[in-house]
Design a protein around this motif. Structure first.
Motif, PDB file in Angstrom:
ATOM      1  N   GLY A  38       0.812  -1.214   0.000  1.00 53.45           N
ATOM      2  CA  GLY A  38       0.000   0.000   0.000  1.00 53.45           C
ATOM      3  C   GLY A  38       0.844   1.261   0.000  1.00 53.45           C
ATOM      4  O   GLY A  38       0.520   2.239  -0.677  1.00 53.45           O
ATOM      5  N   VAL A  39       1.938   1.244   0.745  1.00 49.58           N
ATOM      6  CA  VAL A  39       2.853   2.394   0.760  1.00 49.58           C
ATOM      7  C   VAL A  39       3.439   2.594  -0.633  1.00 49.58           C
ATOM      8  O   VAL A  39       3.460   3.712  -1.166  1.00 49.58           O
ATOM      9  N   VAL A  40       3.893   1.498  -1.238  1.00 46.58           N
ATOM     10  CA  VAL A  40       4.478   1.580  -2.581  1.00 46.58           C
ATOM     11  C   VAL A  40       3.431   2.048  -3.585  1.00 46.58           C
ATOM     12  O   VAL A  40       3.701   2.913  -4.424  1.00 46.58           O
ATOM     13  N   ARG A  41       2.214   1.523  -3.497  1.00 44.54           N
ATOM     14  CA  ARG A  41       1.143   1.944  -4.411  1.00 44.54           C
ATOM     15  C   ARG A  41       0.908   3.451  -4.298  1.00 44.54           C
ATOM     16  O   ARG A  41       0.714   4.143  -5.290  1.00 44.54           O
ATOM     17  N   GLY A  42       0.904   3.958  -3.070  1.00 43.85           N
ATOM     18  CA  GLY A  42       0.737   5.395  -2.862  1.00 43.85           C
ATOM     19  C   GLY A  42       1.854   6.193  -3.493  1.00 43.85           C
ATOM     20  O   GLY A  42       1.617   7.210  -4.147  1.00 43.85           O
ATOM     21  N   GLY A 159      10.464   1.797   8.738  1.00 45.89           N
ATOM     22  CA  GLY A 159       9.584   0.890   9.470  1.00 45.89           C
ATOM     23  C   GLY A 159       8.106   1.151   9.230  1.00 45.89           C
ATOM     24  O   GLY A 159       7.689   2.262   8.905  1.00 45.89           O
ATOM     25  N   GLU A 160       7.312   0.121   9.422  1.00 42.26           N
ATOM     26  CA  GLU A 160       5.865   0.191   9.225  1.00 42.26           C
ATOM     27  C   GLU A 160       5.228   1.228  10.151  1.00 42.26           C
ATOM     28  O   GLU A 160       4.374   2.008   9.731  1.00 42.26           O
ATOM     29  N   ALA A 161       5.652   1.254  11.405  1.00 37.58           N
ATOM     30  CA  ALA A 161       5.057   2.185  12.375  1.00 37.58           C
ATOM     31  C   ALA A 161       5.284   3.633  11.952  1.00 37.58           C
ATOM     32  O   ALA A 161       4.374   4.467  12.059  1.00 37.58           O
ATOM     33  N   VAL A 167       1.199   8.803   7.790  1.00 37.23           N
ATOM     34  CA  VAL A 167      -0.073   8.882   7.054  1.00 37.23           C
ATOM     35  C   VAL A 167      -1.195   9.343   7.972  1.00 37.23           C
ATOM     36  O   VAL A 167      -2.014  10.187   7.594  1.00 37.23           O
ATOM     37  N   MET A 168      -1.225   8.818   9.182  1.00 40.75           N
ATOM     38  CA  MET A 168      -2.276   9.232  10.126  1.00 40.75           C
ATOM     39  C   MET A 168      -2.161  10.727  10.434  1.00 40.75           C
ATOM     40  O   MET A 168      -3.175  11.428  10.514  1.00 40.75           O
ATOM     41  N   SER A 169      -0.953  11.230  10.578  1.00 43.73           N
ATOM     42  CA  SER A 169      -0.745  12.660  10.814  1.00 43.73           C
ATOM     43  C   SER A 169      -1.240  13.481   9.619  1.00 43.73           C
ATOM     44  O   SER A 169      -1.906  14.509   9.782  1.00 43.73           O
ATOM     45  N   PHE A 170      -0.917  13.016   8.407  1.00 42.72           N
ATOM     46  CA  PHE A 170      -1.377  13.684   7.188  1.00 42.72           C
ATOM     47  C   PHE A 170      -2.900  13.719   7.142  1.00 42.72           C
ATOM     48  O   PHE A 170      -3.512  14.758   6.855  1.00 42.72           O
ATOM     49  N   ILE A 171      -3.525  12.588   7.453  1.00 43.39           N
ATOM     50  CA  ILE A 171      -4.982  12.507   7.428  1.00 43.39           C
ATOM     51  C   ILE A 171      -5.577  13.468   8.461  1.00 43.39           C
ATOM     52  O   ILE A 171      -6.517  14.208   8.164  1.00 43.39           O
TER      53      ILE A 171
END
Length: 183
Positions: A38-42, A159-161, A167-171
């Motif tokens: 998902g990160v790569v797709r983004g 890292g995943e975290a 992303v959560m901060s961006f959202i």
């Protein structure tokens, strides 16, 4: 003590209402290689993906095919470039350790060979190993050295975290007035 899990459905709904494209948030509830995908797709959907993801080591990416079938497996991402060349990308979850990530080298090479046999007119086929961090920098450097020796582009992703927090901060910045938290 267990950590409260975010309400992913509420997050998806809030993102959708805010007009954020799903590529930003669709993978947040996943873990491991699915999350990394998902990160790569983004990153692949962003402008200048060849710069953002590969630091310019590959030409402009005009198309990305996820889970591209080859006779003996599936390429995580097959990238098609503006100059007609291809890049075979294998993704590995670093949380599974160094040996798991190193196994991706063999997969990259085998998939590139299979694609080369089927596409004789392709001017160049690159290989890339995209992997998340497992918190052992000396081992991650060993993987990058192994990639260099094998002619594979190493793409360490952190890292995943850290990705999830970013992303959560961006959202949060884009769907709230700064006073609300989405998780």
């Amino acid at each position: 003590m267990t950590t409260k899990q975010p309400d992913w459905e509420a997050i998806r709904e809030a993102c959708s209402l805010a007009g954020l494209p799903s590529v930003i948030y669709h993978h947040l509830h996943l873990k491991g290689e699915a999350f990394l995908s998902g990160v790569v797709r983004g990153l692949l959907s962003a402008d200048m993906a060849h710069i953002r993801l590969f630091d310019g080591e590959v030409p402009e990416i005009i198309r990305a095919e996820a889970e591209f079938p080859v006779p003996r497996g599936r390429v995580d991402y097959l990238l098609i470039h503006a100059d007609g060349s291809l890049t075979v990308c294998e993704l590995k979850d670093g949380a599974k350790g160094k040996q798991h990530v190193l196994s991706g080298l063999g997969q990259c090479i085998a998939y590139a060979v299979q694609i080369g046999m089927a596409n004789a007119g392709v001017p160049k086929i690159r290989k890339a190993l995209v992997f998340s961090s497992w918190g052992r920098p000396e081992e991650e450097l060993l993987v990058m050295d192994a990639c260099r020796s094998a002619g594979v582009i190493a793409v360490p992703m952190g890292g995943e975290a850290a990705h999830r927090d970013s992303v959560m901060s961006f959202i949060e910045r884009n769907i709230s007035n700064g006073n609300e938290k989405v998780h």
